[in-house]
Motif scaffolding. Sequence first.
Motif, PDB file in Angstrom:
ATOM      1  N   ILE A   7      -4.516  -0.261  14.361  1.00  0.00           N
ATOM      2  CA  ILE A   7      -4.176  -1.194  13.416  1.00  0.00           C
ATOM      3  C   ILE A   7      -3.731  -2.375  14.375  1.00  0.00           C
ATOM      4  CG2 ILE A   7      -3.074  -2.495  11.522  1.00  0.00           C
ATOM      5  CD1 ILE A   7      -2.065   0.756  10.795  1.00  0.00           C
TER       6      ILE A   7
ATOM      7  N   TYR B 290       0.926  -1.152   0.066  1.00  0.00           N
ATOM      8  CA  TYR B 290      -0.017   0.146  -0.099  1.00  0.00           C
ATOM      9  C   TYR B 290       0.945   1.447  -0.024  1.00  0.00           C
ATOM     10  CZ  TYR B 290      -4.392   2.711   1.237  1.00  0.00           C
ATOM     11  OH  TYR B 290      -5.414   3.784   1.158  1.00  0.00           O
TER      12      TYR B 290
ATOM     13  N   ARG C 178      -0.316 -11.411   4.729  1.00  0.00           N
ATOM     14  CA  ARG C 178      -0.217 -10.454   5.859  1.00  0.00           C
ATOM     15  C   ARG C 178      -1.565 -10.096   6.412  1.00  0.00           C
ATOM     16  NH1 ARG C 178      -0.396  -4.798   6.765  1.00  0.00           N
ATOM     17  NH2 ARG C 178       1.436  -3.683   7.867  1.00  0.00           N
TER      18      ARG C 178
ATOM     19  N   ASP D 148      -4.744   8.762   5.798  1.00  0.00           N
ATOM     20  CA  ASP D 148      -5.962   8.008   5.858  1.00  0.00           C
ATOM     21  C   ASP D 148      -7.272   8.969   5.958  1.00  0.00           C
ATOM     22  OD1 ASP D 148      -4.701   5.706   6.011  1.00  0.00           O
ATOM     23  OD2 ASP D 148      -5.236   5.172   8.116  1.00  0.00           O
TER      24      ASP D 148
END
Length: 200
Positions: A131, A113, A184, A118
């Motif tokens: 997270i 990414y 992941r 965000d």
Amino acid sequence: MALRVANELLESGYSIQTDAFPATLLNNLLTSCLEKYNEGEFHQAKIGQGLEQQKITKIRGDKVLWLSPTDSIEIEHFFTAINALRDELSNFFRISLRRTEAHFAVYPEGSFYKRHLDQFKGSNERIFTFIIYLNENWKSENGGQLRLYTNNEEFIDIEPAFGKLVCFRSDLFEHEVLKVHTKRISLTGWFRADELIPFG
Ligand code: OGA
Ligand code: NI
């Protein structure tokens, strides 16, 4: 734990914890994440919002599943735990965090990414990003580090190891996920200032 996160957010804008949640909760989350993933319930992640949403794997290659407290008892327990943190941050910073949004994310081998913020353009409702990583026996050779830009070109690389919680100001920290060499898994979400306005 929640007070420690709040203090670190105040001091530096981000916080990293290794023992934020009970192992049973984390194991249950991992199990339900893998079940849903194997059942094909995940979707290619998008960028932007509304009409601007596009599928762009050149920017992000993860697959996501949005969560709701009514999904299952495990997910309900997760929302209870994370909303305790949300309440603490609301009180500590004296802001109304009215809503939690969260999704499982799976980065297949070879995905990443790119560097981003965000908060979407023209929207500042996401206040804090959190997270929770669910990768057992993670090694740095697996790639997939979260690179958090703390000051323009300065950054720290965070290993997505099982049980780790990372929380940061959504408006301040650009970040990226480095290319992963093996699947992941994480649970990512945001504490938001707005309320959900239902259709109809
Ligand atoms: C995101 C994101 C980082 C990570 O979903 O916006 O940047 O480490 N995730 O999973
Ligand atoms: Ni992000």
